[in-house]
Design a protein around this motif. Structure first.
Motif: not given
Ligand SMILES: [Zn+2]
Length: 437
Positions: A35, A37, A244-245, A248, A254
């Motif tokens: 990821c 992000s 997961h995204e 965010h 995280h």
């Molecule tokens: Zn992430």
């Protein structure tokens, strides 16, 4: 000895992060976490320093938010099952450069199914949590519905398929702009935008930070890390990258706080050294005072493989839901009408009488206010009826044929797909109403 070991790990961790940041700028660093992000947010913050302030404001907002302060969130002050379900309209922008990348509607639905399962704690794997984490696992009472009305008020199935000449998209957000080969965002106050396409080598997905401009607001996913079938490829083939995204996108960090033994601003997630690679089992070696439980590597906000994550905590749930409170960055979504209409039926090729194909001309199509129906080549149809139905099958206009060329006023129609029929024999003639902006 302990101090030496700590310094060694500290230096290694920062070297890895620096390496990730540098690699991300050029090609995307995914080998480490899957990821990007955090790296994306750092780069965006250098371009837009206001984002740093917005991140700080968000922390103050969440700290001041009381779990019971938002009446829309809690029914009768009852925790748990009394929580109101937050429904988020979703549009998926599918950018494809090859037939293989043109993921199917079924694959899109498989992704929404995973979101609605994991954010409602309906996944069976949650029962396999170790006892010491079980009581922390949360039903977030957040659901995701396909958009049924697009920003122009037209019926939709919540998916935009678009052919692109770009062979892949990088971390520069080209996928979010039509002029750069991507597809423009829908109003972020009304929809969660999910862009899916081929990304730079190594990139799996990233989310915009809270406070991003509306045209960049949403999440981006690699087409092989989306949904559970079709192009979805192990170890990202169970739809957890999107879980997961979106975490965010709803303000979660995280689980390791993006630094060695960092803080994710959530009280009930144990501290941990850093991202957990792969798919571990059992209790991990103690670190950062988490000796009782080890790392919570099964949390959706770690970067463990799809098959190994299965929980949000109560604290993460509260943090996400705080964003919907009055004054919060996602509050407007509570009032979205983006999913309030019926889903546009599957597009089907309706049979049309052959003589009509050749002999009736309807133009323009798409049309704005007026259509012209020319039946001149079909013989004498005087007295036959022209009928127009909307996508729900409701009759919205009918008129007798009185001349070979007739004009019909459709200015009162809502934008969308209609079916025009002529006489008793005719089946359907597709007509699109599209108001000029
Ligand atoms: Zn992430």
């Amino acid at each position: 000895m302990m101090v030496q070991q700590f310094m060694k790990e500290f230096i290694m961790r920062h070297l890895i992060l620096l390496f990730c940041l540098l690699t991300f700028i050029t090609a995307g660093c995914l080998a480490q976490t899957g990821c990007t992000s955090k790296e994306y947010s750092k780069i965006e913050s250098t371009k837009n320093p206001g984002l740093v302030q917005k991140a700080q404001d968000l922390e103050s907002f969440i700290k001041n938010w009381s779990f019971y302060s938002e009446p829309r969130m809690v029914a009768s002050g009852i925790e748990g099952n009394g929580l109101a379900v937050i429904k988020i309209p979703v549009v998926v922008h599918v950018l494809y450069n090859s037939v293989e990348q043109k993921i199917t509607e079924e694959q899109v639905r498989s992704q929404l199914d995973v979101l609605n399962r994991d954010y409602r704690m309906l996944n069976t794997s949650v029962t396999e949590l170790p006892d010491y984490f079980k009581s922390l696992a949360a039903d977030c009472f957040i659901e995701f519905t396909p958009a049924t009305i697009d920003p122009q008020g037209r019926p939709t199935r919540g998916i935009v398929w678009k052919k692109t000449n770009n062979s892949y998209f990088g971390s520069d957000d080209g996928i979010k702009f039509s002029r750069r080969g991507g597809d423009d965002a829908w109003d972020a106050d009304r929809y969660l935008n999910i862009w899916v396409g081929k990304l730079s080598p190594g990139m799996v997905g990233y989310s915009s930070p809270i406070g991003a401009s509306k045209e960049k607001d949403g999440i981006v996913l690699r087409y092989s890390a989306f949904g559970t079938l079709g192009t979805a490829t192990a170890p990202y083939n169970l739809g957890r990258t999107a879980v997961h995204e979106i975490g965010h996108w709803l303000g979660l960090k995280h689980i390791w706080g993006d630094r060695f033994c960092g803080d994710d601003e959530v009280a009930d997630t144990p501290p941990q050294k850093g991202p957990t690679p792969g798919c571990p089992s059992g209790v991990t070696a103690a670190a950062c005072d988490n000796s009782a439980s080890g790392s919570m590597y099964m949390n959706f906000m770690d970067v463990t493989y799809d098959a190994c994550t299965n929980m949000f905590t109560n604290g993460q749930r509260d943090r996400m839901r705080a964003l919907f409170a009055e004054g919060g960055p996602r509050h407007a979504l509570l009032y979205s009408q983006g999913s309030s209409g019926p889903l546009l039926p599957m597009p089907v090729e309706l049979p049309v009488d052959s003589f009509l194909i050749q002999s009736v001309i309807v133009y323009p199509n798409p049309a704005d206010n007026t259509i012209t129906v020319n039946t001149g080549a079909a013989g004498d149809l005087t007295g036959d009826r022209i009928r127009i139905h909307n996508h729900l099958g409701q009759l919205v206009l009918q008129s007798n044929i009185t001349a070979k060329t007739m004009q019909l006023n459709i200015s009162s129609f809502r934008n969308g797909l209609y079916y025009l029929k002529i006489g008793a024999k005719s089946k359907a003639y597709k007509l699109v109403k599209a108001s000029l902006p």
